[in-house]
Scaffold this motif. Sequence first.
Motif, mmCIF file in Angstrom:
data_model
loop_
_atom_site.group_PDB
_atom_site.id
_atom_site.type_symbol
_atom_site.label_atom_id
_atom_site.label_comp_id
_atom_site.label_asym_id
_atom_site.label_seq_id
_atom_site.Cartn_x
_atom_site.Cartn_y
_atom_site.Cartn_z
ATOM 1 N N LEU A 88 -28.428 0.551 -45.504
ATOM 2 C CA LEU A 88 -28.873 -0.934 -44.764
ATOM 3 C C LEU A 88 -27.814 -1.526 -43.909
ATOM 4 C CD1 LEU A 88 -31.131 -2.460 -47.465
ATOM 5 C CD2 LEU A 88 -31.848 -1.196 -45.407
ATOM 6 N N SER A 89 -26.460 -0.669 -44.063
ATOM 7 C CA SER A 89 -25.222 -1.348 -43.514
ATOM 8 C C SER A 89 -25.559 -1.695 -42.157
ATOM 9 C CB SER A 89 -24.219 -0.436 -43.768
ATOM 10 O OG SER A 89 -24.208 0.734 -42.995
ATOM 11 N N ASP A 90 -25.955 -1.137 -41.252
ATOM 12 C CA ASP A 90 -26.154 -1.405 -39.878
ATOM 13 C C ASP A 90 -27.108 -2.658 -39.491
ATOM 14 O OD1 ASP A 90 -28.426 -0.032 -40.822
ATOM 15 O OD2 ASP A 90 -29.278 0.345 -38.815
ATOM 16 N N LEU A 91 -27.741 -3.308 -40.507
ATOM 17 C CA LEU A 91 -28.599 -4.491 -40.421
ATOM 18 C C LEU A 91 -27.869 -5.470 -41.442
ATOM 19 C CD1 LEU A 91 -31.980 -2.987 -41.429
ATOM 20 C CD2 LEU A 91 -31.305 -3.746 -39.113
ATOM 21 N N CYS A 92 -26.897 -5.260 -42.136
ATOM 22 C CA CYS A 92 -26.466 -6.132 -43.261
ATOM 23 C C CYS A 92 -25.391 -7.160 -42.683
ATOM 24 C CB CYS A 92 -25.790 -5.413 -44.333
ATOM 25 S SG CYS A 92 -25.143 -6.540 -45.385
ATOM 26 N N ARG A 93 -25.808 -8.539 -42.737
ATOM 27 C CA ARG A 93 -25.072 -9.555 -42.113
ATOM 28 C C ARG A 93 -23.808 -9.635 -43.037
ATOM 29 N NH1 ARG A 93 -28.463 -8.443 -38.588
ATOM 30 N NH2 ARG A 93 -29.747 -10.359 -37.983
ATOM 31 N N PHE A 94 -23.861 -9.438 -44.377
ATOM 32 C CA PHE A 94 -22.393 -9.329 -45.140
ATOM 33 C C PHE A 94 -21.413 -8.240 -44.555
ATOM 34 C CE2 PHE A 94 -20.098 -8.061 -48.789
ATOM 35 C CZ PHE A 94 -19.660 -9.064 -49.461
ATOM 36 N N TYR A 95 -22.107 -7.260 -44.443
ATOM 37 C CA TYR A 95 -21.259 -6.096 -44.174
ATOM 38 C C TYR A 95 -20.450 -6.468 -42.532
ATOM 39 C CZ TYR A 95 -19.926 -1.181 -43.038
ATOM 40 O OH TYR A 95 -19.213 0.125 -42.992
ATOM 41 N N ALA A 96 -21.380 -6.968 -41.514
ATOM 42 C CA ALA A 96 -21.194 -7.354 -40.368
ATOM 43 C C ALA A 96 -19.785 -8.511 -40.481
ATOM 44 C CB ALA A 96 -22.071 -7.702 -39.386
ATOM 45 N N ALA A 97 -19.962 -9.297 -41.217
ATOM 46 C CA ALA A 97 -19.007 -10.491 -41.609
ATOM 47 C C ALA A 97 -17.635 -10.036 -41.992
ATOM 48 C CB ALA A 97 -19.504 -11.582 -42.314
ATOM 49 N N ARG A 98 -18.029 -9.008 -42.827
ATOM 50 C CA ARG A 98 -16.504 -8.389 -43.542
ATOM 51 C C ARG A 98 -15.831 -7.668 -42.423
ATOM 52 N NH1 ARG A 98 -15.940 -8.637 -49.320
ATOM 53 N NH2 ARG A 98 -16.237 -10.922 -49.356
ATOM 54 N N ARG A 99 -16.563 -6.709 -41.628
ATOM 55 C CA ARG A 99 -16.089 -5.934 -40.695
ATOM 56 C C ARG A 99 -15.332 -6.711 -39.647
ATOM 57 N NH1 ARG A 99 -17.781 -0.664 -39.767
ATOM 58 N NH2 ARG A 99 -17.913 -0.991 -37.744
ATOM 59 N N SER A 100 -15.869 -7.762 -39.308
ATOM 60 C CA SER A 100 -15.252 -8.646 -38.363
ATOM 61 C C SER A 100 -13.960 -9.472 -38.744
ATOM 62 C CB SER A 100 -16.130 -9.770 -37.711
ATOM 63 O OG SER A 100 -16.537 -10.789 -38.618
ATOM 64 N N LEU A 101 -13.636 -9.485 -39.919
ATOM 65 C CA LEU A 101 -12.474 -10.171 -40.380
ATOM 66 C C LEU A 101 -11.156 -9.507 -39.931
ATOM 67 C CD1 LEU A 101 -13.210 -10.866 -44.211
ATOM 68 C CD2 LEU A 101 -13.236 -12.299 -42.361
ATOM 69 N N PRO A 102 -10.195 -10.188 -39.664
ATOM 70 C CA PRO A 102 -9.013 -9.591 -38.929
ATOM 71 C C PRO A 102 -8.359 -8.778 -39.983
ATOM 72 C CG PRO A 102 -8.785 -12.037 -39.169
ATOM 73 C CD PRO A 102 -10.225 -11.784 -39.722
#
Length: 229
Positions: A215-229
């Motif tokens: 579900l990682s392509d949908l996951c908001r938590f995963y997206a937020a973590r990946r966007s961290l510098p």
Amino acid sequence: MESVGWEGSGAGLSAEEMAIAFRRLREHMPGRTLTAKGPKDQPDPFRSMVSCLLSAQSRDINTAAAAKALFARAATPQAMLALSEETIAATIKPCGLYNTKARNIRKLCDVLVHQLGGRVPETREGLMQIPGIGRKCADIVLSFSFDRPIIAVDTHVHRVANRLGLTNAKTADETADQLAGHAPEWAQRDGHFWLIQFGKAVCVARRPKCGGCFLSDLCRFYAARRSLP
Ligand code: SF4
């Protein structure tokens, strides 16, 4: 420390994304089975309710041991009331908080026997009038014992739903309301089972297995973590 929400300001899953997420959960995770018997394998509504009360801040294995020992002594509200608070407390010791839980079990049985004719109510409102029974336990009894299409929300379901973006809620009760309102109708009956198994196997509390998550392509938590510098 465990993270629950997706920690971002973006929106949660759209209706379409939510349907995709539930379809994948259905494919990968076991749903309700013919042998689903309620919390800690306790099938009838009274035992299901007491088992849920025993489970507060207790590990599954300890709750199951306490429930088994308790129901071996008294399997009905009437029989339970014949036991002293001290006897109940000593019997359920493995599950912790045993003095408070013993007191609540006697209060619960007292209301059942003396105000409700010994019958467990079949509505959420009725169940929540019983001492010690909150939204989670009421929904578990309705789902497991009365086969209602309700996604009962425990700590695993709350964590997963809010990380993924199915809900954006601070409390388990808010999560339950949002899932009832927004999850697809076809997912309401088994959603609890899919989410709880997913929360135990993949989206675990401290180190979610995001790398292999379907579900990682949908996951908001995963997206937020990946966007961290
Ligand atoms: S990617 Fe999967 S495992 Fe990771 S937080 Fe999201 S739902 Fe949980």
